[in-house]
Design a protein around this motif. Sequence first.
Motif, PDB file in Angstrom:
ATOM      1  N   PRO A  20     -41.265 -19.784 -11.328  1.00  0.00           N
ATOM      2  CA  PRO A  20     -42.404 -20.717 -11.311  1.00  0.00           C
ATOM      3  C   PRO A  20     -42.958 -20.874  -9.894  1.00  0.00           C
ATOM      4  O   PRO A  20     -42.216 -21.194  -8.965  1.00  0.00           O
ATOM      5  N   THR A  21     -44.255 -20.632  -9.748  1.00  0.00           N
ATOM      6  CA  THR A  21     -44.854 -20.559  -8.411  1.00  0.00           C
ATOM      7  C   THR A  21     -46.025 -21.517  -8.270  1.00  0.00           C
ATOM      8  O   THR A  21     -46.878 -21.607  -9.165  1.00  0.00           O
ATOM      9  N   LEU A  77     -40.475 -12.932  -0.716  1.00  0.00           N
ATOM     10  CA  LEU A  77     -39.587 -11.770  -0.801  1.00  0.00           C
ATOM     11  C   LEU A  77     -38.189 -12.166  -1.254  1.00  0.00           C
ATOM     12  O   LEU A  77     -37.541 -11.417  -1.992  1.00  0.00           O
ATOM     13  N   ILE A  78     -37.719 -13.337  -0.839  1.00  0.00           N
ATOM     14  CA  ILE A  78     -36.420 -13.811  -1.330  1.00  0.00           C
ATOM     15  C   ILE A  78     -36.484 -14.025  -2.836  1.00  0.00           C
ATOM     16  O   ILE A  78     -35.574 -13.636  -3.575  1.00  0.00           O
ATOM     17  N   ALA A  79     -37.573 -14.644  -3.305  1.00  0.00           N
ATOM     18  CA  ALA A  79     -37.734 -14.875  -4.742  1.00  0.00           C
ATOM     19  C   ALA A  79     -37.784 -13.560  -5.508  1.00  0.00           C
ATOM     20  O   ALA A  79     -37.277 -13.467  -6.637  1.00  0.00           O
ATOM     21  N   LEU A  80     -38.377 -12.544  -4.905  1.00  0.00           N
ATOM     22  CA  LEU A  80     -38.461 -11.235  -5.560  1.00  0.00           C
ATOM     23  C   LEU A  80     -37.091 -10.570  -5.618  1.00  0.00           C
ATOM     24  O   LEU A  80     -36.706  -9.996  -6.647  1.00  0.00           O
ATOM     25  N   LYS A  81     -36.339 -10.668  -4.513  1.00  0.00           N
ATOM     26  CA  LYS A  81     -35.025 -10.031  -4.445  1.00  0.00           C
ATOM     27  C   LYS A  81     -33.985 -10.780  -5.277  1.00  0.00           C
ATOM     28  O   LYS A  81     -33.010 -10.172  -5.750  1.00  0.00           O
ATOM     29  N   ALA A  82     -34.151 -12.094  -5.416  1.00  0.00           N
ATOM     30  CA  ALA A  82     -33.143 -12.918  -6.090  1.00  0.00           C
ATOM     31  C   ALA A  82     -33.808 -13.798  -7.143  1.00  0.00           C
ATOM     32  O   ALA A  82     -33.598 -15.010  -7.183  1.00  0.00           O
ATOM     33  N   THR A 133     -50.700 -13.854 -11.748  1.00  0.00           N
ATOM     34  CA  THR A 133     -51.027 -14.649 -12.931  1.00  0.00           C
ATOM     35  C   THR A 133     -49.894 -15.614 -13.253  1.00  0.00           C
ATOM     36  O   THR A 133     -48.719 -15.260 -13.185  1.00  0.00           O
ATOM     37  N   GLY A 134     -50.266 -16.845 -13.587  1.00  0.00           N
ATOM     38  CA  GLY A 134     -49.278 -17.843 -13.968  1.00  0.00           C
ATOM     39  C   GLY A 134     -48.959 -18.830 -12.867  1.00  0.00           C
ATOM     40  O   GLY A 134     -48.364 -19.884 -13.130  1.00  0.00           O
ATOM     41  N   ALA A 135     -49.330 -18.511 -11.634  1.00  0.00           N
ATOM     42  CA  ALA A 135     -49.085 -19.434 -10.528  1.00  0.00           C
ATOM     43  C   ALA A 135     -50.081 -20.594 -10.583  1.00  0.00           C
ATOM     44  O   ALA A 135     -51.222 -20.430 -11.006  1.00  0.00           O
ATOM     45  N   PRO A 158     -45.774  -6.645  -1.585  1.00  0.00           N
ATOM     46  CA  PRO A 158     -45.951  -5.870  -2.825  1.00  0.00           C
ATOM     47  C   PRO A 158     -46.315  -6.804  -3.986  1.00  0.00           C
ATOM     48  O   PRO A 158     -45.505  -7.080  -4.875  1.00  0.00           O
ATOM     49  N   LEU A 159     -47.549  -7.302  -3.960  1.00  0.00           N
ATOM     50  CA  LEU A 159     -47.930  -8.409  -4.831  1.00  0.00           C
ATOM     51  C   LEU A 159     -47.814  -8.085  -6.325  1.00  0.00           C
ATOM     52  O   LEU A 159     -47.518  -8.970  -7.129  1.00  0.00           O
ATOM     53  N   THR A 160     -48.035  -6.844  -6.702  1.00  0.00           N
ATOM     54  CA  THR A 160     -47.948  -6.502  -8.131  1.00  0.00           C
ATOM     55  C   THR A 160     -46.523  -6.637  -8.657  1.00  0.00           C
ATOM     56  O   THR A 160     -46.318  -6.787  -9.865  1.00  0.00           O
ATOM     57  N   SER A 161     -45.547  -6.618  -7.779  1.00  0.00           N
ATOM     58  CA  SER A 161     -44.144  -6.715  -8.208  1.00  0.00           C
ATOM     59  C   SER A 161     -43.760  -8.120  -8.634  1.00  0.00           C
ATOM     60  O   SER A 161     -42.746  -8.312  -9.312  1.00  0.00           O
ATOM     61  N   PHE A 162     -44.558  -9.116  -8.233  1.00  0.00           N
ATOM     62  CA  PHE A 162     -44.184 -10.497  -8.513  1.00  0.00           C
ATOM     63  C   PHE A 162     -44.541 -10.926  -9.930  1.00  0.00           C
ATOM     64  O   PHE A 162     -44.027 -11.920 -10.424  1.00  0.00           O
ATOM     65  N   GLU A 163     -45.419 -10.182 -10.573  1.00  0.00           N
ATOM     66  CA  GLU A 163     -45.920 -10.566 -11.892  1.00  0.00           C
ATOM     67  C   GLU A 163     -44.786 -10.797 -12.884  1.00  0.00           C
ATOM     68  O   GLU A 163     -44.826 -11.710 -13.700  1.00  0.00           O
ATOM     69  N   SER A 164     -43.759  -9.965 -12.796  1.00  0.00           N
ATOM     70  CA  SER A 164     -42.664 -10.043 -13.772  1.00  0.00           C
ATOM     71  C   SER A 164     -41.450 -10.807 -13.257  1.00  0.00           C
ATOM     72  O   SER A 164     -40.422 -10.835 -13.932  1.00  0.00           O
TER      73      SER A 164
END
Length: 249
Positions: free
Chosen positions: A194-195, A87-92, A216-218, A184-190
Amino acid sequence: MSSAKAPLVLLHGFGGIGAAWEPVLRRLEPDLPLILYDLPGHGRSLDAERVGHAGVMAKAVLGDLDRRGISSFHLCGHSMGGAIASLIALKASGRARSLTLLAPGGFGAEINHAALRRYASAVETDELALALAAMFASGSMPDPAGLDRLAEARRLSGATDRLMEILRSFLVEMDGRIGQGILPLTSFESSGVPTRLLWGREDPILPVAQAKSIWTGAEVTLIDGAGHMLTDEAPDAVASAIAAALLTG
């Protein structure tokens, strides 16, 4: 920070403490800049504000990074700490250089809540040893020194009550069954962060099948013979993943 390098932020799992990273830290570069948290409601942060589910704690950690003036960072989180790191990675996303997740929470509804309740209520070393054994792969056991450190934190007044409060905050009832909230896993796609995802094939707390929920991409590594406690059971693999992540910036 005196170092020009972006620090590595380490977020432990539910019921743990920052010192739980010790087996991994011994395998990392000694001059690596680190921010090692006891998460709100845990250990030395027992009386901290913003105690609750992953979203609440993500705001608390990000707020602390802001107060420290940390402009960019690498994130690594285990279990609940993995949900917080996500969630931190998503927010920032513009500030997160990399994201390393160890059997993260929030990737599926199923969770062994009964084992977590036993773990949350354990105080003395022998109780903790039994509770943690149920979180390891068969035949593996926690490190005695780590158990002693954890028992010391659990003896603090109100520690187990705080953990039960946190546990209630991220468990939800769905169709008459108790599970965990889902990110909210679909939000991480964009997000573009790097994961790397590591998961023990014998995880008795969060099913390894939840690893399929990663975006995708992880880069995904499934670890044979390991359960849920990857910091203890697979510190070499965890340290290698972190070292690779640090090369991203």
